[in-house]
Motif scaffolding. Structure first.
Motif, PDB file in Angstrom:
ATOM      1  N   LYS A  61      -5.146  -4.938   6.031  1.00 29.36           N
ATOM      2  CA  LYS A  61      -3.937  -4.725   5.230  1.00 29.36           C
ATOM      3  C   LYS A  61      -4.287  -4.416   3.777  1.00 29.36           C
ATOM      4  CE  LYS A  61      -0.581  -7.531   7.773  1.00 29.36           C
ATOM      5  NZ  LYS A  61       0.245  -8.751   7.720  1.00 29.36           N
ATOM      6  N   GLU A  62      -5.243  -5.155   3.215  1.00 30.49           N
ATOM      7  CA  GLU A  62      -5.667  -4.918   1.830  1.00 30.49           C
ATOM      8  C   GLU A  62      -6.167  -3.483   1.662  1.00 30.49           C
ATOM      9  OE1 GLU A  62      -8.649  -7.740   0.659  1.00 30.49           O
ATOM     10  OE2 GLU A  62      -7.329  -9.452   1.019  1.00 30.49           O
ATOM     11  N   GLU A  63      -7.011  -3.031   2.587  1.00 27.68           N
ATOM     12  CA  GLU A  63      -7.540  -1.664   2.522  1.00 27.68           C
ATOM     13  C   GLU A  63      -6.420  -0.634   2.642  1.00 27.68           C
ATOM     14  OE1 GLU A  63     -10.573  -1.384   5.524  1.00 27.68           O
ATOM     15  OE2 GLU A  63     -11.830  -2.886   4.536  1.00 27.68           O
ATOM     16  N   TYR A  64      -5.481  -0.883   3.526  1.00 30.07           N
ATOM     17  CA  TYR A  64      -4.356   0.029   3.731  1.00 30.07           C
ATOM     18  C   TYR A  64      -3.514   0.136   2.460  1.00 30.07           C
ATOM     19  CZ  TYR A  64      -0.123   2.048   5.720  1.00 30.07           C
ATOM     20  OH  TYR A  64       0.958   2.860   5.974  1.00 30.07           O
ATOM     21  N   ARG A  66      -4.459  -0.459  -0.628  1.00 31.10           N
ATOM     22  CA  ARG A  66      -5.242   0.239  -1.650  1.00 31.10           C
ATOM     23  C   ARG A  66      -5.169   1.754  -1.446  1.00 31.10           C
ATOM     24  NH1 ARG A  66      -9.268  -4.138  -1.677  1.00 31.10           N
ATOM     25  NH2 ARG A  66     -10.295  -3.100   0.046  1.00 31.10           N
ATOM     26  N   LYS A  67      -5.240   2.203  -0.215  1.00 32.08           N
ATOM     27  CA  LYS A  67      -5.153   3.633   0.084  1.00 32.08           C
ATOM     28  C   LYS A  67      -3.783   4.197  -0.301  1.00 32.08           C
ATOM     29  CE  LYS A  67      -8.495   3.786   3.842  1.00 32.08           C
ATOM     30  NZ  LYS A  67      -8.707   3.988   5.280  1.00 32.08           N
ATOM     31  N   LEU A  68      -2.734   3.421  -0.046  1.00 32.57           N
ATOM     32  CA  LEU A  68      -1.378   3.865  -0.401  1.00 32.57           C
ATOM     33  C   LEU A  68      -1.191   3.975  -1.911  1.00 32.57           C
ATOM     34  CD1 LEU A  68       0.900   1.832   2.054  1.00 32.57           C
ATOM     35  CD2 LEU A  68       0.289   4.249   2.185  1.00 32.57           C
ATOM     36  N   GLU A  69      -1.854   3.109  -2.655  1.00 33.61           N
ATOM     37  CA  GLU A  69      -1.702   3.085  -4.107  1.00 33.61           C
ATOM     38  C   GLU A  69      -2.424   4.235  -4.796  1.00 33.61           C
ATOM     39  OE1 GLU A  69      -3.089  -0.866  -4.951  1.00 33.61           O
ATOM     40  OE2 GLU A  69      -1.114  -1.749  -4.606  1.00 33.61           O
ATOM     41  N   LYS A  70      -3.339   4.879  -4.095  1.00 35.99           N
ATOM     42  CA  LYS A  70      -4.109   5.992  -4.709  1.00 35.99           C
ATOM     43  C   LYS A  70      -3.310   7.252  -4.767  1.00 35.99           C
ATOM     44  CE  LYS A  70      -8.633   4.276  -3.507  1.00 35.99           C
ATOM     45  NZ  LYS A  70      -9.874   4.516  -2.814  1.00 35.99           N
TER      46      LYS A  70
END
Length: 70
Positions: A61-64, A66-70
């Motif tokens: 979830k954390e990785e997901y 982070r990807k959305l925030e980029k």
């Protein structure tokens, strides 16, 4: 008496209520069994207690996010 079990990560009270209501409605319609006969349980498993692809769900979830925030 039909028995529905859902295993998932942590859910809000509202999400649980929606799941129970909608699963019961749809199952009743498909099976032609009155809603009153259905039993539904939700088993919550903490995100750190299960994983996908060798990672715990909390890390996925954390990785997901982070990807959305980029």
């Amino acid at each position: 008496m039909p028995y529905i079990t859902v295993e998932s990560g942590t859910l809000s009270d509202e999400q649980k209520e929606q799941l129970i209501r909608r699963l019961t409605e749809v199952s009743s319609e498909i099976m032609k069994v009155p809603q009153e006969f259905f039993v539904t349980t939700i088993k919550e498993v903490p995100d750190k207690n299960f994983g996908i692809g060798g990672k715990t769900i909390d890390k996925v979830k954390e990785e997901y996010i982070r990807k959305l925030e980029k």
